[in-house]
Scaffold this active site. Sequence first.
Site, PDB file in Angstrom:
ATOM      1  N   TYR A 115      -7.458   2.697  17.809  1.00  0.00           N
ATOM      2  CA  TYR A 115      -6.308   2.582  16.904  1.00  0.00           C
ATOM      3  C   TYR A 115      -6.769   2.462  15.447  1.00  0.00           C
ATOM      4  O   TYR A 115      -6.323   3.208  14.568  1.00  0.00           O
ATOM      5  CB  TYR A 115      -5.433   1.370  17.273  1.00  0.00           C
ATOM      6  N   CYS A 135      13.346   1.641  17.111  1.00  0.00           N
ATOM      7  CA  CYS A 135      13.156   1.703  18.569  1.00  0.00           C
ATOM      8  C   CYS A 135      12.498   0.395  19.025  1.00  0.00           C
ATOM      9  O   CYS A 135      11.389   0.367  19.560  1.00  0.00           O
ATOM     10  CB  CYS A 135      12.295   2.905  18.933  1.00  0.00           C
ATOM     11  N   GLN A 194      -2.513  -8.164  16.099  1.00  0.00           N
ATOM     12  CA  GLN A 194      -2.008  -9.414  16.679  1.00  0.00           C
ATOM     13  C   GLN A 194      -1.604 -10.433  15.627  1.00  0.00           C
ATOM     14  O   GLN A 194      -1.609 -11.632  15.876  1.00  0.00           O
ATOM     15  CB  GLN A 194      -3.040 -10.014  17.640  1.00  0.00           C
ATOM     16  N   GLU A 206      -5.873  -3.000   8.684  1.00  0.00           N
ATOM     17  CA  GLU A 206      -5.579  -2.731  10.095  1.00  0.00           C
ATOM     18  C   GLU A 206      -6.253  -3.744  11.012  1.00  0.00           C
ATOM     19  O   GLU A 206      -5.693  -4.116  12.036  1.00  0.00           O
ATOM     20  CB  GLU A 206      -5.985  -1.295  10.453  1.00  0.00           C
ATOM     21  N   CYS A 259      18.964   6.353  14.929  1.00  0.00           N
ATOM     22  CA  CYS A 259      17.609   6.887  15.136  1.00  0.00           C
ATOM     23  C   CYS A 259      17.539   8.361  14.743  1.00  0.00           C
ATOM     24  O   CYS A 259      18.330   9.169  15.224  1.00  0.00           O
ATOM     25  CB  CYS A 259      17.211   6.716  16.604  1.00  0.00           C
ATOM     26  N   TRP A 302       0.820  -1.217   0.000  1.00  0.00           N
ATOM     27  CA  TRP A 302       0.000   0.000   0.000  1.00  0.00           C
ATOM     28  C   TRP A 302       0.859   1.275   0.000  1.00  0.00           C
ATOM     29  O   TRP A 302       0.339   2.371  -0.100  1.00  0.00           O
ATOM     30  CB  TRP A 302      -0.944   0.020   1.202  1.00  0.00           C
ATOM     31  N   ARG A 303       2.175   1.102   0.122  1.00  0.00           N
ATOM     32  CA  ARG A 303       3.026   2.290   0.093  1.00  0.00           C
ATOM     33  C   ARG A 303       3.536   2.594  -1.317  1.00  0.00           C
ATOM     34  O   ARG A 303       4.254   3.560  -1.511  1.00  0.00           O
ATOM     35  CB  ARG A 303       4.217   2.102   1.036  1.00  0.00           C
ATOM     36  N   CYS A 357      19.812   3.238  18.642  1.00  0.00           N
ATOM     37  CA  CYS A 357      19.843   4.683  18.937  1.00  0.00           C
ATOM     38  C   CYS A 357      20.796   5.450  18.019  1.00  0.00           C
ATOM     39  O   CYS A 357      20.452   6.546  17.566  1.00  0.00           O
ATOM     40  CB  CYS A 357      20.170   4.922  20.407  1.00  0.00           C
ATOM     41  N   ASP A 389      -0.274   2.371  18.573  1.00  0.00           N
ATOM     42  CA  ASP A 389      -0.150   0.934  18.837  1.00  0.00           C
ATOM     43  C   ASP A 389       0.993   0.708  19.835  1.00  0.00           C
ATOM     44  O   ASP A 389       1.558   1.669  20.378  1.00  0.00           O
ATOM     45  CB  ASP A 389       0.070   0.161  17.527  1.00  0.00           C
ATOM     46  N   CYS A 430      15.545  12.500  22.420  1.00  0.00           N
ATOM     47  CA  CYS A 430      15.151  11.354  23.238  1.00  0.00           C
ATOM     48  C   CYS A 430      15.773  11.388  24.636  1.00  0.00           C
ATOM     49  O   CYS A 430      16.990  11.302  24.790  1.00  0.00           O
ATOM     50  CB  CYS A 430      15.545  10.055  22.527  1.00  0.00           C
TER      51      CYS A 430
END
Length: 382
Positions: A149, A222, A71, A66, A232, A50-51, A229, A167, A238
Amino acid sequence: MPPWWPGEVKVFLGSPPGRRVSLPAAPEDTRAFHEALVGWFEAHQRELPWRVEAGEQEAYAVLVREVMLQQTRMETALPYLEAWLERWPTVEALAGASEDEVLDAWQGLGYYNRARWLANAARQVVDDHGGKIPRDPNELQALSGVGPYTAAAVASMAYGAPAPAVDGNVVRLVSRLQARRADAASEDAKARIRDELTPLLQQADDPGQTNEALMELGATVCTPRDPDCPGCPVASWCTAHRQGDPGGYPGEATRAKVHELDVVALWLERAGQVLVRRRPSDALLGGLWGLPMVELDGQEPSQVLEEELGLKVDVEPAPVGHVRHAFTHKRWTVAIHRAKGAGDAGEGASDEWAWVRLEDLEGLVSSTLDGKVWTKLCHSEA
Ligand code: SF4
């Protein structure tokens, strides 16, 4: 402390008890944070179907995706998503599907109520919204099986609404940015984070993309263990990173106790056919076919089978095999027992029972658990 955080938010950053730190409003810092986040996302996002297309996504496809991804791992869900959208390309098509059809298409994904809810939501959209999925997150949440969500994901990605989709990945990310503990399972924590993220989405040209970027950063950089890090894009904002303790956040999630239960599955044959039962809609694995099964609470299998399913049978004491299966809050150890008796089960008008040839079992609409049992039966028969 992260300077982009909105002014009205008060956070406790390890100050002495009772002293809370109020962060100043700083729109320019919010913009800088957003640019770093989205710039990283555009360069590093995973290639997902979908991107590929730029711009807003189709609301129905976002809704299905979604709900399906809740899960369920992305790699598992993708082929199901493709098949689902091919079979029911519009909300109207899904609204006309039968329960058997949607359960059949959902086989193997688990949490079968989600399939039912999705079909019910499609009927609500057709009946109450003229076939158009609502734009408003509150109206979305009135649809069957749609929580905050999913509503935010659909509203932002399909309609550009500044609704934060929070989420578990986003809870962890924000918790570390703020160095503030949060229970990822807690609806209160998610609601607070939604409020706090709203200004960030309000100034975004594409709130859906911002939501995807936050979730992607949480999922791929993350991460729960060993966050990257140094790689990131928002490390300079952060607090947990600055304190050298990303692993200390978000803290322990409240885990529901998992119950270990013994279950008996009845293997009853008559003229080369096996007795199967379709579970009631409101039961665990409702609407799906399986061997007659009951949870035991220290009782004799024969007694429970008669009390709960009305089957009078003599159960052989030694099981022919075991199958283990985990649900969210319980784990079953299913002992498959041969039995005699109940030869008239399935007679009459009820469609809850059927006699099925062994080789036809795999054609029934059933769960992963039942699939394990079919395999065991066929193996034992051989
Ligand atoms: Fe997470 Fe580290 Fe980035 Fe902080 S710097 S948001 S802990 S990956």
